[in-house]
Scaffold this motif. Structure first.
Motif, mmCIF file in Angstrom:
data_model
loop_
_atom_site.group_PDB
_atom_site.id
_atom_site.type_symbol
_atom_site.label_atom_id
_atom_site.label_comp_id
_atom_site.label_asym_id
_atom_site.label_seq_id
_atom_site.Cartn_x
_atom_site.Cartn_y
_atom_site.Cartn_z
ATOM 1 N N ARG A 230 25.207 -4.443 -16.065
ATOM 2 C CA ARG A 230 25.450 -4.163 -14.644
ATOM 3 C C ARG A 230 24.346 -4.278 -13.617
ATOM 4 O O ARG A 230 23.065 -3.901 -13.909
ATOM 5 N N ASP B 27 28.089 -6.655 -9.523
ATOM 6 C CA ASP B 27 28.434 -7.435 -10.611
ATOM 7 C C ASP B 27 28.152 -6.784 -11.946
ATOM 8 O O ASP B 27 27.443 -6.005 -12.373
ATOM 9 N N THR B 28 29.148 -7.242 -12.754
ATOM 10 C CA THR B 28 29.205 -6.842 -14.133
ATOM 11 C C THR B 28 29.179 -8.342 -15.095
ATOM 12 O O THR B 28 30.163 -8.905 -14.614
ATOM 13 N N ALA B 29 28.305 -8.277 -16.121
ATOM 14 C CA ALA B 29 28.389 -9.359 -16.901
ATOM 15 C C ALA B 29 28.542 -8.834 -18.329
ATOM 16 O O ALA B 29 27.794 -7.948 -18.595
ATOM 17 N N LEU C 19 22.200 -10.828 -11.256
ATOM 18 C CA LEU C 19 23.369 -9.892 -10.702
ATOM 19 C C LEU C 19 22.826 -9.207 -9.327
ATOM 20 O O LEU C 19 21.896 -8.896 -9.258
#
Ligand SMILES: [Zn+2]
Length: 64
Positions: A25, A29-31, A63
């Protein structure tokens, strides 16, 4: 590749190499990425190689 650990540093349990999902995080945005990790069979501790950790950093930096 040299394994960073033989046994789990937390409990001394056996480690197995597995593909795991890691959630990163940054800002809003979260990947979610799939990486290889050593996972403890006993306590579930995950250990990542230095290479993998620097990949996390790279992704996190992107991010926002
Ligand atoms: Zn353990």
């Amino acid at each position: 590749m040299v394994k960073p650990f033989d046994k789990c540093p937390v409990c001394g349990g056996e480690l197995v190499e597995k593909e795991v999902e890691k959630i990163l995080r940054g800002g809003v945005d979260t990947a979610v990425i799939k990486v290889q990790a050593e996972v403890c069979l006993h306590c579930g501790e995950r250990l990542y190689s230095e290479e993998t950790v620097s990949r996390f950093e790279e992704i996190r930096a992107n991010l926002r």
